[in-house]
Design a protein around this motif. Structure first.
Motif, PDB file in Angstrom:
ATOM      1  N   TRP A 185       0.845  -1.193   0.000  1.00 37.96           N
ATOM      2  CA  TRP A 185       0.000   0.000   0.000  1.00 37.96           C
ATOM      3  C   TRP A 185       0.884   1.249   0.000  1.00 37.96           C
ATOM      4  O   TRP A 185       2.033   1.225   0.436  1.00 37.96           O
ATOM      5  CB  TRP A 185      -0.922   0.017   1.219  1.00 37.96           C
ATOM      6  CG  TRP A 185      -1.944  -1.086   1.218  1.00 37.96           C
ATOM      7  CD1 TRP A 185      -2.037  -2.136   2.089  1.00 37.96           C
ATOM      8  CD2 TRP A 185      -3.035  -1.257   0.291  1.00 37.96           C
ATOM      9  NE1 TRP A 185      -3.089  -2.948   1.759  1.00 37.96           N
ATOM     10  CE2 TRP A 185      -3.736  -2.426   0.660  1.00 37.96           C
ATOM     11  CE3 TRP A 185      -3.491  -0.529  -0.825  1.00 37.96           C
ATOM     12  CZ2 TRP A 185      -4.851  -2.894  -0.022  1.00 37.96           C
ATOM     13  CZ3 TRP A 185      -4.603  -0.990  -1.506  1.00 37.96           C
ATOM     14  CH2 TRP A 185      -5.269  -2.150  -1.111  1.00 37.96           C
ATOM     15  N   GLU A 186       0.286   2.349  -0.473  1.00 38.06           N
ATOM     16  CA  GLU A 186       0.975   3.643  -0.556  1.00 38.06           C
ATOM     17  C   GLU A 186       2.159   3.589  -1.513  1.00 38.06           C
ATOM     18  O   GLU A 186       3.188   4.233  -1.305  1.00 38.06           O
ATOM     19  CB  GLU A 186       1.383   4.143   0.832  1.00 38.06           C
ATOM     20  CG  GLU A 186       0.180   4.321   1.756  1.00 38.06           C
ATOM     21  CD  GLU A 186       0.557   4.847   3.134  1.00 38.06           C
ATOM     22  OE1 GLU A 186       1.755   5.075   3.379  1.00 38.06           O
ATOM     23  OE2 GLU A 186      -0.348   5.010   3.951  1.00 38.06           O
ATOM     24  N   THR A 187       1.999   2.780  -2.558  1.00 36.20           N
ATOM     25  CA  THR A 187       2.967   2.749  -3.654  1.00 36.20           C
ATOM     26  C   THR A 187       2.202   2.823  -4.971  1.00 36.20           C
ATOM     27  O   THR A 187       0.973   2.748  -4.987  1.00 36.20           O
ATOM     28  CB  THR A 187       3.830   1.470  -3.630  1.00 36.20           C
ATOM     29  OG1 THR A 187       3.010   0.331  -3.943  1.00 36.20           O
ATOM     30  CG2 THR A 187       4.472   1.264  -2.266  1.00 36.20           C
ATOM     31  N   ASP A 191      -7.759   5.828   0.021  1.00 32.67           N
ATOM     32  CA  ASP A 191      -8.722   6.793  -0.539  1.00 32.67           C
ATOM     33  C   ASP A 191      -8.066   8.082  -1.020  1.00 32.67           C
ATOM     34  O   ASP A 191      -8.741   9.060  -1.308  1.00 32.67           O
ATOM     35  CB  ASP A 191      -9.797   7.120   0.499  1.00 32.67           C
ATOM     36  CG  ASP A 191      -9.211   7.816   1.728  1.00 32.67           C
ATOM     37  OD1 ASP A 191      -7.977   7.980   1.795  1.00 32.67           O
ATOM     38  OD2 ASP A 191      -9.991   8.172   2.625  1.00 32.67           O
ATOM     39  N   LYS A 192      -6.740   8.088  -1.159  1.00 32.71           N
ATOM     40  CA  LYS A 192      -6.059   9.319  -1.529  1.00 32.71           C
ATOM     41  C   LYS A 192      -6.558   9.871  -2.859  1.00 32.71           C
ATOM     42  O   LYS A 192      -6.684  11.077  -3.035  1.00 32.71           O
ATOM     43  CB  LYS A 192      -4.549   9.082  -1.612  1.00 32.71           C
ATOM     44  CG  LYS A 192      -3.756  10.344  -1.954  1.00 32.71           C
ATOM     45  CD  LYS A 192      -2.269  10.091  -1.945  1.00 32.71           C
ATOM     46  CE  LYS A 192      -1.497  11.350  -2.316  1.00 32.71           C
ATOM     47  NZ  LYS A 192      -0.043  11.128  -2.368  1.00 32.71           N
TER      48      LYS A 192
END
Length: 338
Positions: A310-312, A329-330
Motif C-alpha cells: 500500500w501507498e505505492t 482513498d487518496k
C-alpha cells in the motif's frame, strides 16, 4: 542483502526452512561477486547455489569460514552431490539425475574455475571424477564477512576476467540504446528486464516524472551502468550499495520528489517488506519519496499483484498512460469526461 530468490518464485525454495533459504541467497550473492552471471529461472539459480555449497561442504552459514577444498582432499562425485543436497537441503533429486548436476548445476562454476575437477584428465562421463572448490575461491569464502571482503575479492581476482566479463563479448551482438532525460545515451545489454527499464526512462518519466533526471540505473551485466553519486549525496541518500538499490532512481527538482522504481520481470516488486526496507534506508533523505513498481504487461502485473505494498504506485509499460494507485482513498473521486 539482495533476495535473488523468494518464496513466490520457486516452489522448492518455498518448502525449505528459512535458514536454508537465506543460505541460498548468500551463496548467490557470493557467486555474483565472483563474477557468475545470475540469470535464468529461480529453480536453476537455486540448484546452482546448492551445488556450489555442496562442493565446499557448507550446510549452514556458520560453515562458510570452514569451506573445504581440493587441497585437503575433499571432493564429491555427482552422485554424492545429489545425496548431499537431498540430505542437507530438503531436495528430492533422483539418483539417476547425476548428469544434470554436471551439465547444468556445475556448468558455469566449472567454466569460471570456481569449482574444479579432482581428475581433470578423466573422461567427461567418468563417474569416479569428483568436484571441489578451487582453493583460491575457497579462501575467499573463508574471508566472507570481513568488512573489507569486497576489496579482498577484487584484489585477488584483479588479473582474472570473470565469467560475466567473458560473456560480455556475446552480449555485444545486440544492445538496447536508452536516452536519459538529460540527453545522455546509455547502452543496455539485451533482455526483458532491461527493455522494461528503457520503457521506464523513455515512457514513464516523461509522463509522470515532472522533469525528473535519472540518478541511478543498473544493468543486468553492470550494476552501476549510470550513477550520480554527488546528487544522491546532496539529497542525503543512503550509502550506495547495489544490493539495496532499486533498479532506477530519478529526481524531480520541481516537486522535490525522489522516484525509487523497481522493474519487475521475474521478481522484486515493492512489497510491504521491501517498502519498510527502503523507508528505513531513506529516512534521512531530504526529498519526498515516490515508490513505483513497473511491469511490462498486465499479465505480469497479475502475477505479483498480491505482493504490492500500500501507498505505492504501479506502472505498466503496455498501458503507459495510466497508473495503478495502491493508496487507499487518496485518489478516490469521480473522473470527468474531457
Amino acid at each position: 542483502m539482495k533476495q535473488y530468490i523468494n518464496s513466490s518464485t520457486s516452489k522448492t525454495f518455498n518448502e525449505k526452512p528459512k535458514a536454508i533459504q537465506e543460505l541460498i541467497n548468500v551463496a548467490l550473492y557470493i557467486l555474483e561477486t565472483f563474477g557468475i552471471p545470475i540469470e535464468g529461472s529461480a529453480r536453476r539459480l537455486e540448484r546452482m547455489a546448492l551445488a556450489f555449497l555442496a562442493t565446499g561442504d557448507i550446510k549452514t552459514q556458520g560453515d562458510i569460514p570452514k569451506a573445504k577444498d581440493l587441497t585437503i582432499g575433499f571432493s564429491l562425485k555427482t552422485r554424492d552431490i545429489i545425496q548431499y543436497l537431498n540430505q542437507h537441503f530438503n531436495e528430492t533429486i533422483s539418483p539417476g539425475s547425476y548428469d544434470n548436476i554436471r551439465r547444468n548445476d556445475l556448468k558455469l562454476l566449472t567454466i569460471a574455475g570456481i569449482v574444479v575437477q579432482s581428475s581433470p584428465n578423466s573422461a567427461t562421463n567418468d563417474s569416479t571424477r569428483g568436484y571441489a572448490l578451487n582453493p583460491i575461491y575457497a579462501q575467499l569464502l573463508r574471508d566472507f564477512g570481513k568488512e573489507t571482503w569486497g576489496e579482498i575479492v577484487t584484489n585477488q581476482l584483479k588479473n582474472n576476467d570473470t565469467l560475466s566479463q567473458k560473456l560480455k563479448r556475446e552480449r555485444n551482438i545486440s544492445k538496447v540504446e536508452v536516452l536519459l532525460p538529460s540527453g545522455k545515451q546509455l547502452v543496455f545489454s539485451t533482455g526483458e528486464h532491461n527493455t522494461l527499464q528503457k520503457a521506464i526512462i523513455e515512457e514513464f518519466l516523461p509522463r509522470y516524472g515532472f522533469g525528473a533526471g535519472v540518478l541511478y540505473v543498473g544493468d543486468t551485466s553492470d550494476k552501476y551502468l549510470f550513477l550520480d553519486k554527488e546528487k544522491l549525496a546532496a539529497l542525503s541518500f543512503f550509502e550506495i550499495s547495489h544490493e539495496e538499490l532499486p533498479d532506477i532512481i530519478a529526481y524531480s527538482k520541481k516537486k522535490n520528489w525522489l522516484y525509487l522504481i523497481e522493474a519487475v520481470h521475474s521478481s522484486g516488486p515493492i512489497s510491504e517488506i521491501r517498502l519498510l526496507q527502503l523507508q528505513k534506508l531513506t529516512q534521512n533523505c531530504t526529498a519526498s519519496i515516490v515508490y513505483i513498481t513497473a511491469f511490462n504487461s498486465r499479465q505480469k502485473f497479475r502475477q505479483f499483484m498480491t505482493e504490492i505494498a500500500w501507498e505505492t504506485e504501479v506502472w505498466i509499460a503496455d498501458n503507459p498512460d495510466h497508473l495503478v494507485h495502491f493508496n487507499g482513498d487518496k485518489f478516490l473521486g469521480p473522473y470527468h469526461k474531457e
